[in-house]
Design an enzyme around this catalytic site. Structure first.
Site, mmCIF file in Angstrom:
data_model
loop_
_atom_site.group_PDB
_atom_site.id
_atom_site.type_symbol
_atom_site.label_atom_id
_atom_site.label_comp_id
_atom_site.label_asym_id
_atom_site.label_seq_id
_atom_site.Cartn_x
_atom_site.Cartn_y
_atom_site.Cartn_z
ATOM 1 N N ARG A 114 0.813 -1.219 0.000
ATOM 2 C CA ARG A 114 0.000 0.000 0.000
ATOM 3 C C ARG A 114 0.841 1.262 0.000
ATOM 4 O O ARG A 114 1.894 1.306 0.646
ATOM 5 C CB ARG A 114 -0.899 0.028 1.238
ATOM 6 C CG ARG A 114 -2.148 -0.795 0.994
ATOM 7 C CD ARG A 114 -3.262 -0.518 1.942
ATOM 8 N NE ARG A 114 -2.846 -0.110 3.253
ATOM 9 C CZ ARG A 114 -3.547 0.722 4.009
ATOM 10 N NH1 ARG A 114 -4.675 1.228 3.586
ATOM 11 N NH2 ARG A 114 -3.124 1.017 5.205
ATOM 12 N N SER A 138 7.764 -5.098 6.868
ATOM 13 C CA SER A 138 7.385 -6.083 7.881
ATOM 14 C C SER A 138 8.071 -7.432 7.688
ATOM 15 O O SER A 138 7.437 -8.448 7.387
ATOM 16 C CB SER A 138 5.874 -6.234 7.881
ATOM 17 O OG SER A 138 5.311 -4.966 8.018
ATOM 18 N N ASP A 140 5.628 -3.572 11.019
ATOM 19 C CA ASP A 140 4.180 -3.339 11.141
ATOM 20 C C ASP A 140 3.692 -3.402 12.591
ATOM 21 O O ASP A 140 2.749 -2.705 12.975
ATOM 22 C CB ASP A 140 3.362 -4.299 10.253
ATOM 23 C CG ASP A 140 3.711 -5.766 10.431
ATOM 24 O OD1 ASP A 140 4.634 -6.078 11.199
ATOM 25 O OD2 ASP A 140 3.059 -6.615 9.786
#
Ligand code: GLC
Length: 468
Positions: free
Chosen positions: A100, A161, A216
């Protein structure tokens, strides 16, 4: 107590003082006995907590860190957000099959976000680091064009992450890949440098300055800390699983940054690897071993493989097949789809368990889409029971992990910020965790579980804001 608007939906409906209503299906005797040793007992969980606590200590200490399994990487994040951060920031969120790009406009105690999700093709997840990051830069470029940001220069927070040996807030060495990624040629390189080089190749290095790289779990913790001052632990139960928590710098022996005043530092536990030395073998079942063998990283991330969304559906599939072989389900007959790896999606576990007990519309649609025919009511009940066993074990292991981290913070009141598709979409995961944690958290310590509203991306923007 956390702001009601940010609590998990099932939390809002529940009262913390009375037992939560968690449905349980009754299987047939055969399925019950096949699944019996899949249940974890409280003694199992207490043993798990002791083992995890010992591993946290090993990861934190200089003398044992190199050989430790739960790495406990210091993140160089020392301060949690104050809620006073303002300005426009970009964030990238790389950690699963979707990637994203986010733009966050932080105003005092208020924020606005625009984002776009891009798919990462499988060949990029398994190819060269250059290809992967060129794809990331191309998506970022598209976003900049769409949002008409080409005349601007914005600070960027990068949620990355995967295991990262952090050297500064904007520098971290790629240690290894997890969750289906394998771009091994860039292991040992600074991920921020790799990203910046891709931005230069794409010609957008003047539009973006990478200010921070964060995991994350840290992004989730920070996003929740923006709302709740008690947020000291972050958890992800999504494609992978991992947690982070606030530690005293004096205990984090691998932390070599200057103390900015708080005396605290966020620790990225990388608990997905817990058990890679065999210490969780007492909980692992034949299906866990099969999942590991068939994965692209055998012997690694064994804890994650028992819990997270990348493996949960496959665990259920293997267990259904075991019951089919024993003649305990579907009249002993499988289908060619059900025989294929990864055909039983983790999403199905949430869908099946979200049905009202005794109704089987979704289950019917799912099992028929897998080519199964003449499914009886007993079959539906048995499949649901298998799903319940697998998701419960995952929720209980996460609960034991969180109870351990809460204890490690030595705080009397802790909010856990949580994100990830399993926690977010499984209808009972939150309640199962609440129930189990009430039994495992040290008496007298108050805790709550807060669903992060788009945790990691906003957390990355907040970290970029602090770093700017
Ligand atoms: C994997 C990664 C870890 C991440 C977690 C959740 O375990 O190694 O860094 O936090 O997945 O996405």
């Amino acid at each position: 107590m956390a702001d009601e608007s940010t609590l998990h939906p099932s939390h809002k409906r529940s009262c913390m003082c009375r037992p939560l209503n968690i449905p349980r299906t009754k299987p047939t005797n055969e399925v019950y006995s096949i699944m019996k040793d899949f249940n974890v007992t409280d003694d199992d969980l207490k043993k798990y907590m002791k083992l995890l606590m010992a591993d946290l200590h090993k990861g934190l200490a200089k003398a044992t860190h190199a050989k430790s399994i739960v790495k406990c990487y210091p993140t160089y994040i020392q301060d949690l957000p104050s809620g006073q951060e303002v300005g426009r920031y970009l964030a990238l969120d790389l950690g699963g099959t979707n990637f994203r790009v986010i733009m966050v406009d932080l105003q005092k105690n208020h924020f606005e976000m625009t984002s776009r999700t891009f798919v990462i093709p499988n060949e990029k997840m398994l190819g060269s680091g250059k290809d992967l990051f060129d794809h990331v830069a191309a998506c970022l470029h598209l976003f900049i064009m769409e949002q008409k940001l080409n005349d601007e220069c914005l600070p960027l927070g990068f949620t990355y992450s995967f295991p990262l040996i952090q050297k500064a807030i904007d520098r971290g060495i790629i240690e290894r890949w997890t969750k289906g990624f394998k771009c091994d040629d860039i292991i040992g390189e600074d991920v921020v440098k790799v990203l910046q080089e891709a931005l230069v190749r794409k010609g957008i290095n003047k539009n973006v300055i990478v200010k921070a790289v964060i995991n994350d779990t840290a992004g989730t913790l920070i996003a929740c800390a923006w709302k709740s001052p008690y947020c000291k632990v972050g958890l992800i139960v999504g494609t992978g699983t991992n947690a982070c928590y606030v530690e005293k710098q004096q205990n984090a022996e691998m932390f070599d940054g200057a103390n900015h005043g708080s005396g605290l530092v966020l620790i990225n536990c990388e608990w997905g690897a817990f058990g890679d030395d065999g210490c969780l073998n007492y909980l692992r079942k034949p299906e866990d071993i099969d999942i590991d063998k068939a994965s692209i990283n055998p012997g690694k991330q064994l804890h994650e493989k028992m819990i997270s969304g990348m493996y949960m559906g496959e665990l259920v599939r293997l267990l259904i097949l075991k019951c089919v072989k024993g003649g305990a389900i579907f009249g002993g007959k499988s289908s060619s789809e059900l025989n294929q790896k990864d055909k039983f999606l983790t999403k199905y576990v949430s869908d099946i368990e979200s049905e009202k007990l005794g109704t089987y519309d979704k289950s019917k649609a799912i099992l028929e889409s897998l080519g199964l025919k003449n499914i009886t009511e007993t079959d539906f009940q048995n499949v649901r029971y298998i799903c319940e066993c697998v998701s419960r074990r995952a929720a209980f292991m996460c609960s034991a992990g969180l109870a351990t981290l809460i204890k490690k913070t030595e705080e009397k009141r802790v909010t856990v910020g949580i994100d990830g598709s399993v926690y977010r979409y499984h209808p009972h995961f939150h309640n199962l965790m609440m129930e189990k944690m009430k039994q495992l958290v040290t008496p007298g310590v108050v805790f709550d579980l807060m669903l992060s509203e788009d945790g990691s991306g906003r957390g990355a923007a907040l970290t970029a804001a602090s770093a700017s």
